[in-house]
Design a protein around this motif. Structure first.
Motif, PDB file in Angstrom:
ATOM      1  N   GLY A   1       0.802  -1.207   0.000  1.00  0.00           N
ATOM      2  CA  GLY A   1       0.000   0.000   0.000  1.00  0.00           C
ATOM      3  C   GLY A   1       0.838   1.261   0.000  1.00  0.00           C
ATOM      4  N   ILE A   2       0.180   2.398   0.064  1.00  0.00           N
ATOM      5  CA  ILE A   2       0.845   3.707   0.053  1.00  0.00           C
ATOM      6  C   ILE A   2       0.617   4.376   1.408  1.00  0.00           C
ATOM      7  CG2 ILE A   2       0.873   6.009  -1.007  1.00  0.00           C
ATOM      8  CD1 ILE A   2       0.045   4.685  -3.628  1.00  0.00           C
ATOM      9  N   PRO A   3       1.684   4.823   2.079  1.00  0.00           N
ATOM     10  CA  PRO A   3       1.525   5.460   3.398  1.00  0.00           C
ATOM     11  C   PRO A   3       0.544   6.622   3.351  1.00  0.00           C
ATOM     12  CG  PRO A   3       3.840   5.034   2.948  1.00  0.00           C
ATOM     13  CD  PRO A   3       3.085   4.734   1.674  1.00  0.00           C
ATOM     14  N   GLU A   4      -0.294   6.702   4.361  1.00  0.00           N
ATOM     15  CA  GLU A   4      -1.317   7.738   4.404  1.00  0.00           C
ATOM     16  C   GLU A   4      -0.714   9.136   4.350  1.00  0.00           C
ATOM     17  OE1 GLU A   4      -5.132   9.045   7.211  1.00  0.00           O
ATOM     18  OE2 GLU A   4      -4.003   7.190   7.607  1.00  0.00           O
ATOM     19  N   ALA A   5       0.484   9.287   4.906  1.00  0.00           N
ATOM     20  CA  ALA A   5       1.107  10.612   4.991  1.00  0.00           C
ATOM     21  C   ALA A   5       1.403  11.220   3.633  1.00  0.00           C
ATOM     22  CB  ALA A   5       2.389  10.532   5.818  1.00  0.00           C
ATOM     23  N   ILE A   6       1.560  10.382   2.600  1.00  0.00           N
ATOM     24  CA  ILE A   6       1.925  10.933   1.293  1.00  0.00           C
ATOM     25  C   ILE A   6       0.832  10.731   0.242  1.00  0.00           C
ATOM     26  CG2 ILE A   6       4.390  10.686   1.699  1.00  0.00           C
ATOM     27  CD1 ILE A   6       4.343   8.211  -0.046  1.00  0.00           C
ATOM     28  N   GLN A   7      -0.311  10.196   0.637  1.00  0.00           N
ATOM     29  CA  GLN A   7      -1.364   9.923  -0.343  1.00  0.00           C
ATOM     30  C   GLN A   7      -1.858  11.184  -1.042  1.00  0.00           C
ATOM     31  OE1 GLN A   7      -4.460   7.620   1.542  1.00  0.00           O
ATOM     32  NE2 GLN A   7      -3.081   5.920   2.016  1.00  0.00           N
ATOM     33  N   GLU A   8      -1.979  12.292  -0.303  1.00  0.00           N
ATOM     34  CA  GLU A   8      -2.495  13.511  -0.906  1.00  0.00           C
ATOM     35  C   GLU A   8      -1.540  14.117  -1.924  1.00  0.00           C
ATOM     36  OE1 GLU A   8      -3.693  16.346   1.977  1.00  0.00           O
ATOM     37  OE2 GLU A   8      -5.274  15.078   2.837  1.00  0.00           O
TER      38      GLU A   8
ATOM     39  N   THR B   1      -3.229  -1.573  -3.055  1.00  0.00           N
ATOM     40  CA  THR B   1      -3.488  -0.301  -3.717  1.00  0.00           C
ATOM     41  C   THR B   1      -4.425  -0.508  -4.895  1.00  0.00           C
ATOM     42  OG1 THR B   1      -1.315   0.575  -3.110  1.00  0.00           O
ATOM     43  CG2 THR B   1      -2.401   1.591  -4.986  1.00  0.00           C
ATOM     44  N   THR B   2      -5.336   0.424  -5.092  1.00  0.00           N
ATOM     45  CA  THR B   2      -6.219   0.420  -6.247  1.00  0.00           C
ATOM     46  C   THR B   2      -6.112   1.758  -6.977  1.00  0.00           C
ATOM     47  OG1 THR B   2      -7.824  -1.135  -5.295  1.00  0.00           O
ATOM     48  CG2 THR B   2      -8.618   0.333  -7.034  1.00  0.00           C
ATOM     49  N   PHE B   3      -5.932   1.704  -8.281  1.00  0.00           N
ATOM     50  CA  PHE B   3      -5.985   2.900  -9.116  1.00  0.00           C
ATOM     51  C   PHE B   3      -7.110   2.739 -10.133  1.00  0.00           C
ATOM     52  CE2 PHE B   3      -1.591   3.408  -7.655  1.00  0.00           C
ATOM     53  CZ  PHE B   3      -1.574   4.761  -7.345  1.00  0.00           C
ATOM     54  N   HIS B   4      -7.913   3.796 -10.266  1.00  0.00           N
ATOM     55  CA  HIS B   4      -8.958   3.842 -11.278  1.00  0.00           C
ATOM     56  C   HIS B   4      -8.502   4.796 -12.383  1.00  0.00           C
ATOM     57  CE1 HIS B   4     -11.836   1.834  -8.608  1.00  0.00           C
ATOM     58  NE2 HIS B   4     -11.333   2.599  -7.640  1.00  0.00           N
ATOM     59  N   ILE B   5      -8.586   4.340 -13.617  1.00  0.00           N
ATOM     60  CA  ILE B   5      -8.254   5.170 -14.768  1.00  0.00           C
ATOM     61  C   ILE B   5      -9.513   5.363 -15.589  1.00  0.00           C
ATOM     62  CG2 ILE B   5      -6.831   5.407 -16.838  1.00  0.00           C
ATOM     63  CD1 ILE B   5      -4.795   3.546 -15.562  1.00  0.00           C
ATOM     64  N   LEU B   6      -9.937   6.606 -15.756  1.00  0.00           N
ATOM     65  CA  LEU B   6     -11.100   6.940 -16.571  1.00  0.00           C
ATOM     66  C   LEU B   6     -10.608   7.498 -17.895  1.00  0.00           C
ATOM     67  CD1 LEU B   6     -13.902   6.514 -15.173  1.00  0.00           C
ATOM     68  CD2 LEU B   6     -12.098   7.052 -13.521  1.00  0.00           C
ATOM     69  N   LEU B   7     -10.999   6.854 -18.994  1.00  0.00           N
ATOM     70  CA  LEU B   7     -10.540   7.255 -20.322  1.00  0.00           C
ATOM     71  C   LEU B   7     -11.714   7.611 -21.216  1.00  0.00           C
ATOM     72  CD1 LEU B   7      -7.786   4.541 -20.836  1.00  0.00           C
ATOM     73  CD2 LEU B   7      -7.436   6.948 -20.271  1.00  0.00           C
ATOM     74  N   PRO B   8     -11.567   8.665 -22.026  1.00  0.00           N
ATOM     75  CA  PRO B   8     -12.685   9.129 -22.861  1.00  0.00           C
ATOM     76  C   PRO B   8     -12.929   8.224 -24.061  1.00  0.00           C
ATOM     77  CG  PRO B   8     -10.731  10.434 -23.310  1.00  0.00           C
ATOM     78  CD  PRO B   8     -10.377   9.533 -22.151  1.00  0.00           C
ATOM     79  N   THR B   9     -14.188   8.206 -24.490  1.00  0.00           N
ATOM     80  CA  THR B   9     -14.559   7.412 -25.652  1.00  0.00           C
ATOM     81  C   THR B   9     -14.663   8.252 -26.922  1.00  0.00           C
ATOM     82  OG1 THR B   9     -16.913   7.696 -25.133  1.00  0.00           O
ATOM     83  CG2 THR B   9     -15.800   5.748 -24.232  1.00  0.00           C
ATOM     84  N   SER B  10     -14.332   9.561 -26.815  1.00  0.00           N
ATOM     85  CA  SER B  10     -14.287  10.427 -27.986  1.00  0.00           C
ATOM     86  C   SER B  10     -13.363  11.597 -27.697  1.00  0.00           C
ATOM     87  CB  SER B  10     -15.682  10.939 -28.350  1.00  0.00           C
ATOM     88  OG  SER B  10     -16.142  11.878 -27.391  1.00  0.00           O
ATOM     89  N   ARG B  11     -13.019  12.335 -28.727  1.00  0.00           N
ATOM     90  CA  ARG B  11     -12.076  13.438 -28.551  1.00  0.00           C
ATOM     91  C   ARG B  11     -12.715  14.644 -27.874  1.00  0.00           C
ATOM     92  NH1 ARG B  11      -9.609  16.157 -33.816  1.00  0.00           N
ATOM     93  NH2 ARG B  11      -9.122  13.991 -34.218  1.00  0.00           N
TER      94      ARG B  11
END
Length: 198
Positions: free
Chosen positions: A129-136, A179-189
């Motif tokens: 995981g990522i330490p809480e102190a540096i998450q922001e 750790t979980t990362f969500h990546i949101l990607l567009p379906t058009s320009r």
């Protein structure tokens, strides 16, 4: 001893080379005016990145499970830049699981339609995981999540996804660990996550 000094020098040299490479990439991104974005299928790109990262023998046995929820629209991305983002995130996950028992090491990737304008890709590991102190500040340049890191990896990922692709890169802690990362990607320009959220 001479051997220990040599080993330490080689380690420092390797870290310096990694740092220089990342700085060059950051500078290159800042100079490029246009990405080479096209409509592409996301699952094959993710599959290619997972195979590339596991060419390293240290990680070749770690499963990267990719699940999709069809039908999936194509996403409007630069293939090379998104591959680099995935490689960075996969490497971070694999390194975070170095102390985890081999039987518990895995990366789960899910890809699904968020709405008519975005596709959501979720990457979860079961590492430290990522330490809480540096998450922001994790997406700020030179703010590293690793003791030996320079803090450019996640910053570059955020630049590519949020700024150059007008998507989003979102972190959350995984449970019970990892750790979980969500990546949101567009379906058009024409769409932008920041405008969509506002």
């Amino acid at each position: 001893s001479k051997e220990e000094l040599l080993a330490e020098f080689e380690f420092l040299l390797s870290q310096a080379e990694k740092g220089i490479a990342r700085i060059v990439r950051l500078e290159d991104l800042s100079r490029r005016h246009e990405t080479e974005r096209r409509m592409i299928d996301l699952p094959p790109l993710v599959g290619d990145a997972s195979r590339l990262v596991r060419l390293n023998r240290q990680w070749s046995e770690v499963p990267i499970k990719i699940e999709t929820a069809p039908p999936l629209p194509k996403v409007y991305v630069d293939r090379a830049e998104m591959t680099q983002v995935l490689l960075d995130l996969f490497r971070n996950s694999l390194e975070a699981m170095a102390e985890v028992p081999e039987s518990e090491r895995r990366i789960d990737v899910t890809i699904k339609t968020e709405n008519a304008e975005f596709v959501r890709m979720t990457i979860t590991d079961f590492g430290c995981g990522i330490p809480e102190a540096i998450q922001e500040k994790m997406f700020h340049a030179f703010n590293s999540t690793k003791a030996e890191g320079l803090g450019l990896g996640l910053s570059l990922c955020h630049t590519v996804v949020a700024e150059r692709h007008r998507g989003a890169l979102i972190y959350e802690p995984a449970h019970p660990r990892g750790t979980t990362f969500h990546i949101l990607l567009p379906t058009s320009r024409s769409v932008s996550w920041s405008k969509y959220r506002n």
